[in-house]
Design a protein around this motif. Structure first.
Motif, PDB file in Angstrom:
ATOM      1  N   ASP A 124      12.543  22.842 -21.531  1.00 31.22           N
ATOM      2  CA  ASP A 124      11.521  23.802 -21.114  1.00 31.22           C
ATOM      3  C   ASP A 124      10.766  24.424 -22.292  1.00 31.22           C
ATOM      4  O   ASP A 124       9.620  24.061 -22.567  1.00 31.22           O
ATOM      5  CB  ASP A 124      12.158  24.890 -20.241  1.00 31.22           C
ATOM      6  CG  ASP A 124      11.123  25.783 -19.588  1.00 31.22           C
ATOM      7  OD1 ASP A 124       9.951  25.358 -19.501  1.00 31.22           O
ATOM      8  OD2 ASP A 124      11.449  26.896 -19.160  1.00 31.22           O
ATOM      9  N   LYS A 130       3.851  27.150 -24.993  1.00 35.18           N
ATOM     10  CA  LYS A 130       3.940  28.608 -24.829  1.00 35.18           C
ATOM     11  C   LYS A 130       4.716  29.165 -26.011  1.00 35.18           C
ATOM     12  O   LYS A 130       5.857  28.761 -26.256  1.00 35.18           O
ATOM     13  CB  LYS A 130       4.652  28.968 -23.525  1.00 35.18           C
ATOM     14  CG  LYS A 130       3.778  28.776 -22.295  1.00 35.18           C
ATOM     15  CD  LYS A 130       4.445  29.322 -21.040  1.00 35.18           C
ATOM     16  CE  LYS A 130       3.544  29.162 -19.828  1.00 35.18           C
ATOM     17  NZ  LYS A 130       4.203  29.573 -18.573  1.00 35.18           N
ATOM     18  N   LYS A 212       7.695  17.604 -17.136  1.00 41.78           N
ATOM     19  CA  LYS A 212       6.999  18.803 -17.644  1.00 41.78           C
ATOM     20  C   LYS A 212       5.736  18.409 -18.411  1.00 41.78           C
ATOM     21  O   LYS A 212       4.690  19.043 -18.254  1.00 41.78           O
ATOM     22  CB  LYS A 212       7.937  19.644 -18.524  1.00 41.78           C
ATOM     23  CG  LYS A 212       7.189  20.823 -19.120  1.00 41.78           C
ATOM     24  CD  LYS A 212       8.004  21.999 -19.520  1.00 41.78           C
ATOM     25  CE  LYS A 212       7.028  23.109 -19.962  1.00 41.78           C
ATOM     26  NZ  LYS A 212       7.675  24.295 -20.448  1.00 41.78           N
ATOM     27  N   GLU A 222      -2.086  26.981 -17.341  1.00 38.58           N
ATOM     28  CA  GLU A 222      -1.528  27.537 -16.110  1.00 38.58           C
ATOM     29  C   GLU A 222      -2.593  28.103 -15.166  1.00 38.58           C
ATOM     30  O   GLU A 222      -2.485  29.220 -14.660  1.00 38.58           O
ATOM     31  CB  GLU A 222      -0.473  28.609 -16.458  1.00 38.58           C
ATOM     32  CG  GLU A 222       0.516  28.836 -15.326  1.00 38.58           C
ATOM     33  CD  GLU A 222       1.740  29.635 -15.741  1.00 38.58           C
ATOM     34  OE1 GLU A 222       2.432  29.197 -16.681  1.00 38.58           O
ATOM     35  OE2 GLU A 222       1.987  30.659 -15.119  1.00 38.58           O
ATOM     36  N   ARG A 226       0.314  23.943 -13.211  1.00 44.75           N
ATOM     37  CA  ARG A 226       1.459  24.369 -14.045  1.00 44.75           C
ATOM     38  C   ARG A 226       2.318  25.421 -13.345  1.00 44.75           C
ATOM     39  O   ARG A 226       3.486  25.600 -13.669  1.00 44.75           O
ATOM     40  CB  ARG A 226       0.964  24.869 -15.414  1.00 44.75           C
ATOM     41  CG  ARG A 226       2.108  25.158 -16.373  1.00 44.75           C
ATOM     42  CD  ARG A 226       1.654  25.316 -17.810  1.00 44.75           C
ATOM     43  NE  ARG A 226       2.790  25.566 -18.679  1.00 44.75           N
ATOM     44  CZ  ARG A 226       2.776  25.458 -19.997  1.00 44.75           C
ATOM     45  NH1 ARG A 226       1.664  25.107 -20.604  1.00 44.75           N
ATOM     46  NH2 ARG A 226       3.843  25.692 -20.708  1.00 44.75           N
ATOM     47  N   LEU A 229       5.868  24.919 -12.203  1.00 43.60           N
ATOM     48  CA  LEU A 229       7.045  25.167 -13.057  1.00 43.60           C
ATOM     49  C   LEU A 229       7.653  26.538 -12.790  1.00 43.60           C
ATOM     50  O   LEU A 229       8.720  26.856 -13.294  1.00 43.60           O
ATOM     51  CB  LEU A 229       6.654  25.043 -14.536  1.00 43.60           C
ATOM     52  CG  LEU A 229       6.150  23.666 -14.979  1.00 43.60           C
ATOM     53  CD1 LEU A 229       5.603  23.722 -16.397  1.00 43.60           C
ATOM     54  CD2 LEU A 229       7.261  22.631 -14.882  1.00 43.60           C
TER      55      LEU A 229
END
Ligand code: GLY
Length: 349
Positions: A124, A130, A212, A222, A226, A229
């Motif tokens: 992740d 991120k 992912k 996002e 996204r 997730l």
């Protein structure tokens, strides 16, 4: 530039090639006080790291602070880092998030490589760009989207992890299975987590990261897809915050796993998610992660925590739910009564 994600077969050669690709003038390795002991010894003898300068910050999410970030900037500056220098982040999600942010902001951005050492970071945190730190008590409040140049995933590092941390990372893999396909989900539910075979796990990690990557490539910031997730995380984050407030913190993946039961309950009762699949996942989660204790007097507090999650706005909770495995429905709204019914179901299980 697209991120290169490597499932490692020869960490020394792969890391040497990734460094060569950047041709840095100076090289830095960021660890925390745990990974400097457990993980740095695995790579410190590599020729490609012989001139690396070490930077070490405190371990755990508590060190994901502005102060640690400032320590990293200071160490880079004092070590003579320029825009052509390279930072290698060796650690779990705290190190890859904070190191990624430090690199992204130092002299307006230097290149960085992530070598995640926990299962959670492998599947992740280290992939998808991120980066950030916690600020004023809020998780990941300050940060930017910026991808590592290369991410190298070597499941050998998982030997340094305890069983609970393996299970914690595995919850994100189950989530990836749920948003992808029945085949990938069922393979994950069959895996023997009591006696994990690292070769088999490495192959599952590769498939999980590929899921992912597909999603973040399509929606890096996002805006839509996204949000898939976030499955399990709307409730999971509230459980995590409640546990922390009660002085009994739980690992992120455990909270996500319990959140998956809750959000699949909503998916089954509101979006037609097949009941049999729901019960298979529920059985796996209850067997693997045990139970999260809370009572109905805490429903209002939990609800409040969910409305304040930064993924929601104006008091409206945006759930990510499923119509079936792989059939993702983002921005789903349900009533407060539905949410309370969901918690009744979870507690009675
Ligand atoms: N951890 C969820 C994401 O990367 O979007």
């Amino acid at each position: 530039m697209a991120q290169d994600v490597i499932i490692s077969k020869d960490l020394h050669a792969e890391l040497a090639a990734a460094i060569e690709d950047v041709r840095p003038d100076r090289l830095f390795v960021l660890t925390d006080t745990t990974t400097v002991e457990c993980c740095w010894p695995v790579i410190q003898h590599f020729d490609c790291l012989c001139e690396a300068q070490m930077i070490t910050i405190g371990a755990t999410d508590e060190a994901k602070t502005l102060e640690s970030l400032s320590d990293v900037w200071t160490a880079l500056g004092e070590g003579g880092a320029t825009r052509h220098s390279l930072l290698i982040n060796l650690g779990g999600g705290m190190v890859t998030d904070l190191g990624g942010f430090a690199a992204s902001t130092f002299k307006r951005g230097i290149a960085f490589i992530n070598i995640p050492t926990t299962l959670l970071a492998m599947v992740d945190a280290s992939v998808g760009g991120k980066t950030g730190i916690n600020f004023r008590g809020l998780k990941n409040e300050i940060g930017v989207f910026n991808e590592a140049r290369t991410v190298i995933l070597d499941t050998e590092f998982l030997r340094t992890l305890d069983d609970q941390n393996i299970r914690s990372g595995y919850a994100e893999m189950v989530k990836h299975g749920l948003i992808s396909s029945d085949e990938e989900l069922m393979e994950l539910l069959r895996f023997d987590l009591d006696h994990p075979d690292l070769n088999a796990l490495s192959s599952l990690v590769g498939k999980s990261v590929a899921i992912k990557e597909r999603i973040v490539t399509e929606d890096p910031y996002e805006q839509g897809l996204r949000k898939a997730l976030n499955l399990g995380h709307t409730v999971g984050h509230a459980f995590e915050s409640l546990a922390l407030a009660n002085g009994q913190p739980v690992l992120h993946g455990y909270a996500v796993a319990w959140g998956l039961i809750c959000e699949l309950y909503l998916s089954a009762t509101r979006c037609g998610f097949p009941t049999e699949r729901f019960h298979q996942v529920e059985y796996f989660v209850r067997e693997t992660y045990g139970h999260f204790q809370f009572d109905c007097k805490q429903y209002d507090h939990l609800y409040e925590l969910m409305t304040h999650d930064k993924k929601n706005s104006a008091g409206v909770i945006n759930f990510t739910l499923l119509g079936a495995v792989g059939d993702v429905r983002i921005n789903q709204h349900v009533t407060k009564e539905d949410v309370f019914e969901m918690w009744d179901y979870f507690r009675e299980g």
